[in-house]
Enzyme design. Structure first.
Site, PDB file in Angstrom:
ATOM      1  N   HIS A  76      -5.556  21.170  31.893  1.00  0.00           N
ATOM      2  CA  HIS A  76      -6.827  20.585  32.360  1.00  0.00           C
ATOM      3  C   HIS A  76      -7.788  21.687  32.793  1.00  0.00           C
ATOM      4  O   HIS A  76      -7.376  22.782  33.203  1.00  0.00           O
ATOM      5  CB  HIS A  76      -6.595  19.607  33.513  1.00  0.00           C
ATOM      6  CG  HIS A  76      -5.893  20.206  34.684  1.00  0.00           C
ATOM      7  ND1 HIS A  76      -4.532  20.393  34.717  1.00  0.00           N
ATOM      8  CD2 HIS A  76      -6.361  20.684  35.870  1.00  0.00           C
ATOM      9  CE1 HIS A  76      -4.196  20.951  35.871  1.00  0.00           C
ATOM     10  NE2 HIS A  76      -5.285  21.143  36.590  1.00  0.00           N
TER      11      HIS A  76
ATOM     12  N   CYS B 103     -10.562  17.269  45.287  1.00  0.00           N
ATOM     13  CA  CYS B 103      -9.273  17.193  44.603  1.00  0.00           C
ATOM     14  C   CYS B 103      -8.182  16.966  45.642  1.00  0.00           C
ATOM     15  O   CYS B 103      -7.974  17.788  46.528  1.00  0.00           O
ATOM     16  CB  CYS B 103      -9.016  18.490  43.827  1.00  0.00           C
ATOM     17  SG  CYS B 103      -7.395  18.512  43.025  1.00  0.00           S
TER      18      CYS B 103
ATOM     19  N   HIS C 297       0.698  21.900  35.707  1.00  0.00           N
ATOM     20  CA  HIS C 297       1.727  21.969  36.760  1.00  0.00           C
ATOM     21  C   HIS C 297       2.355  20.591  36.900  1.00  0.00           C
ATOM     22  O   HIS C 297       1.837  19.596  36.374  1.00  0.00           O
ATOM     23  CB  HIS C 297       1.118  22.433  38.085  1.00  0.00           C
ATOM     24  CG  HIS C 297      -0.294  21.950  38.309  1.00  0.00           C
ATOM     25  ND1 HIS C 297      -0.586  20.625  38.501  1.00  0.00           N
ATOM     26  CD2 HIS C 297      -1.481  22.609  38.305  1.00  0.00           C
ATOM     27  CE1 HIS C 297      -1.901  20.500  38.639  1.00  0.00           C
ATOM     28  NE2 HIS C 297      -2.476  21.670  38.512  1.00  0.00           N
TER      29      HIS C 297
ATOM     30  N   GLU D 146      -5.135  25.233  33.405  1.00  0.00           N
ATOM     31  CA  GLU D 146      -3.758  25.317  33.926  1.00  0.00           C
ATOM     32  C   GLU D 146      -3.041  23.981  33.773  1.00  0.00           C
ATOM     33  O   GLU D 146      -3.636  22.966  33.412  1.00  0.00           O
ATOM     34  CB  GLU D 146      -3.808  25.703  35.425  1.00  0.00           C
ATOM     35  CG  GLU D 146      -4.546  24.654  36.262  1.00  0.00           C
ATOM     36  CD  GLU D 146      -4.611  24.979  37.753  1.00  0.00           C
ATOM     37  OE1 GLU D 146      -4.743  26.162  38.101  1.00  0.00           O
ATOM     38  OE2 GLU D 146      -4.529  24.028  38.555  1.00  0.00           O
TER      39      GLU D 146
ATOM     40  N   HIS E  50      -3.251  15.839  40.038  1.00  0.00           N
ATOM     41  CA  HIS E  50      -4.563  15.998  40.679  1.00  0.00           C
ATOM     42  C   HIS E  50      -5.252  14.644  40.708  1.00  0.00           C
ATOM     43  O   HIS E  50      -5.261  13.921  39.699  1.00  0.00           O
ATOM     44  CB  HIS E  50      -5.466  16.947  39.885  1.00  0.00           C
ATOM     45  CG  HIS E  50      -5.207  18.394  40.079  1.00  0.00           C
ATOM     46  ND1 HIS E  50      -4.818  18.940  41.273  1.00  0.00           N
ATOM     47  CD2 HIS E  50      -5.330  19.432  39.220  1.00  0.00           C
ATOM     48  CE1 HIS E  50      -4.698  20.245  41.137  1.00  0.00           C
ATOM     49  NE2 HIS E  50      -4.988  20.573  39.902  1.00  0.00           N
TER      50      HIS E  50
END
Lengths: 155, 155
Positions: free
Chosen positions: B106, B120, B68, B66, B72
């Site tokens: 990733h 995370c 975004h 994914e 992270h």
């Protein structure tokens, strides 16, 4: 590694020292509110609203006795010891989670014989820690359990 | 423990399951964008601007592919494997730090034989992940290194 690579991937050595991360030793403290603790800031970025730091307390050492408005979210990464959170004294060990609520006195102490290492997540924007006054320290020590903890002799 | 106690101190068992924390298994995924991964939210509080989650990928499994806008901040807590960050495929092991910049494809893959567990940190307020379209997947696979990673055969 190029500097670009290191920005996405950093390794630790066997002593929990991460590459590309500065280790900040604490200054000595006259009032013995902390002892033998170092700090590494693992993640801090303008686009992140939290920071992740790694603190390591040498055997017999302890983190600063303090309180503040911001919360601490702690995960014990190595070793064992005791923590004070408010009026609670707890034995802690690897992988334990400790939540420190706002304006709550807290301290982490390593056991003898091995270092205590812990991750601590905080808000990037946060207030400064407050240290206890002599009166506040006396009030804490009025609790026998807390007094023993502060003498490094948790019951 | 009383519920009040548990709110400041929670322990893990030997299988990295924390008390008072719900383990969220991922649903199965038709497109095989993830496999055999669970999530535990370790810290999430209205007064904290970040969240800390623990993901565990079973041997041979992998996290969602994914991207975004939010970042992270990852610390490998147990095991080893490989990760994809943008166009980089890296071997990862316990205590490695991985930073995933905004809008970067990733994925984390466990090695065979042992689970891969990682912390995370993310912003509490964040956008939803985007999954790759068939075209975007094809573009990723055009890189032999990434194609091998996605076949679970990292070079």
């Amino acid at each position: 590694m190029t500097s670009r690579d290191r920005s996405i991937h950093r390794r630790a050595n066997d002593h929990y020292r991460w590459e590309g991360v500065e280790e900040l030793p604490y200054k000595e403290d006259d009032r013995a509110l902390f002892k033998s603790i170092t700090r590494q800031v693992l993640f801090s970025d303008p686009q992140m609203h939290g920071e992740l730091r790694y603190f390591e307390v040498a055997p017999g050492g302890f983190s600063t006795l303090e309180r503040h408005e911001h919360m601490h979210a702690v995960l014990i990464l190595r070793g064992r010891g005791h923590c004070l959170v408010g009026s609670e004294v707890r034995p802690i060990e690897t992988r334990d989670l400790v939540t420190v609520p706002p304006m709550t006195w807290h301290q982490f102490r390593a056991t003898q014989g091995e270092p205590l290492g812990f991750l601590c997540m905080v808000n990037a924007a946060r207030d400064k820690p407050q240290l206890p006054s002599a009166e506040e320290l006396a009030k804490l020590r009025a609790d026998a359990k807390i007094a023993a903890f502060l003498r490094n002799q948790p019951k």
